[in-house]
Design a protein around this motif. Structure first.
Motif, short mmCIF file in Angstrom:
data_model
loop_
_atom_site.label_atom_id
_atom_site.label_comp_id
_atom_site.label_asym_id
_atom_site.label_seq_id
_atom_site.Cartn_x
_atom_site.Cartn_y
_atom_site.Cartn_z
N ASN A 53 0.82 -1.22 0.00
CA ASN A 53 0.00 0.00 0.00
C ASN A 53 0.85 1.27 0.00
N ILE A 99 3.00 2.42 2.05
CA ILE A 99 3.27 3.08 3.33
C ILE A 99 4.40 2.35 4.06
N VAL A 100 5.41 3.10 4.49
CA VAL A 100 6.50 2.56 5.29
C VAL A 100 6.64 3.41 6.55
N VAL A 101 6.68 2.75 7.71
CA VAL A 101 6.79 3.42 9.00
C VAL A 101 8.09 2.97 9.67
N LYS A 150 5.06 6.56 0.76
CA LYS A 150 4.71 7.49 1.84
C LYS A 150 5.47 7.04 3.08
N TYR A 188 6.82 7.46 6.99
CA TYR A 188 6.44 8.03 8.28
C TYR A 188 7.39 7.52 9.36
N TRP A 210 -2.59 1.22 12.03
CA TRP A 210 -2.24 1.44 10.63
C TRP A 210 -2.96 0.42 9.76
N THR A 248 0.49 -1.96 5.55
CA THR A 248 1.56 -1.07 6.01
C THR A 248 2.80 -1.88 6.35
N PHE A 308 6.33 -1.86 8.38
CA PHE A 308 7.11 -1.23 9.45
C PHE A 308 8.57 -1.67 9.35
N GLN A 341 -0.42 -6.36 8.68
CA GLN A 341 0.74 -5.47 8.63
C GLN A 341 2.03 -6.30 8.53
N ALA A 354 6.75 -2.57 0.03
CA ALA A 354 5.67 -1.59 0.06
C ALA A 354 5.35 -1.06 -1.34
#
Length: 303
Positions: free
Chosen positions: A24, A26-28, A55, A57, A82, A86, A88, A111, A166
């Motif tokens: 998706n 998104i990487v945190v 994206k 974060y 999240w 996502t 991490f 996740q 991601a």
């Protein structure tokens, strides 16, 4: 022919749905690097090099140095908020370059966590379950020309692999070989109620304010059955040695007690916690957190 069309449509839709969840964009990021140097920026630069559409974060980069337990807790505290898909990246890695495995865990809630398997996954695996674990194949998923570097896997392996996953450059299966559905666990006192006594761990500090957060959930507190205003008796142990003992009224808000006075309450995760109103319980009583800090709580008196 109609049935065949429906079959292929179903297969395509299922594959598309899986890819949408798995990637998706998104990487945190989480680490113990701090923000005083360029380490975090380097990881994000690697991720952007894989795809500028990602994206990116931050969870936190203020994990105390080498504190794997706190890394585990911050993931537990955050991951479930999240969306599925996502990715991490958690890099608290005192064993960097050693034989510990580099893995990606997929939770049952969808996740992905890219991390060394050194205990970081303890609480996430327990709370959200393990759908699958794969070991990172560094022959494929390692930043180009980084093979001579042994001390920054966060940049060269984890950020790179997370970004590729991601962005959809690789599927989860292409991370590397599947491993048994188990991870390295940090032992700690699980939350229980035994003979009228709640037992648990000081899982973390509410660091800005010095409040004491335990792993004792509201379900167990309800079984103890305190009313607001009842005194709870708290005993804190560090490595089995008593570090604090005292009473704190069970309260709905901090303002229920006078400034500087103790209280017990349910925190934002609905776990039993202890505080001093507008003061630091941790600083005043010299209390820390982690798997070697345990608590026992009893109902001292009814209001």
């Amino acid at each position: 022919m109609k049935h065949l069309f429906k079959f292929f449509s179903l297969v395509f839709f299922s594959a598309f749905s899986y890819m949408a969840v798995a990637q998706n964009k998104i990487v945190v990021f989480q680490s113990d690097f701090g923000l005083k140097d360029g380490a975090v920026s380097a990881m994000k630069g690697v991720a952007n090099g894989v795809s500028p559409d990602l994206k990116l974060y931050d969870l936190t980069h203020e994990i105390p140095a080498y504190n794997i337990w706190e890394a585990s807790y911050r993931l537990f505290q955050t991951v479930n908020y999240w969306p599925a898909g996502t990715v991490f990246v958690s890099v608290v890695d005192p064993g960097v370059g050693t034989a510990r495995k580099s893995v990606v865990l997929k939770t049952n809630t969808g996740q992905f966590i890219v991390t060394p398997d050194n205990g970081t996954l303890t609480l996430v695996a327990e709370a959200f379950g393990i759908a699958e674990v794969r070991q990172i194949d560094e022959a494929i998923n390692r930043r180009k020309d980084s093979g001579k570097s042994y001390t920054f896997h966060g940049r060269d392996v984890y950020a790179y692999t997370a970004a590729r996953l991601a962005a959809g450059v690789i599927s989860f299966e292409q991370v590397g070989p599947a491993l048994p559905k188990e991870v390295v666990n940090i032992p700690y006192q699980k939350a229980v109620l035994e003979n009228g006594k709640l037992k648990g761990t000081i899982a973390i500090l509410d660091v800005q304010y010095g409040n004491i957060w335990t792993n004792i959930g509201d379900d167990l507190v309800k079984q103890l059955n305190p009313s607001y205003g009842d005194a709870l008796h708290l005993v804190i142990y560090h490595n089995g040695k008593k570090a604090y003992e005292g009473d704190a009224p069970y309260s709905q808000t901090f303002g229920a007690v006078a400034k500087g006075q103790p209280l017990s309450y349910l925190n934002s995760l609905l776990q039993l916690s202890f505080a001093l109103n507008q003061a630091s319980f941790a600083d005043v009583h010299k209390i820390a957190s982690g798997s070697n800090w345990s608590v026992e709580v009893t109902l001292a008196s009814k209001k």
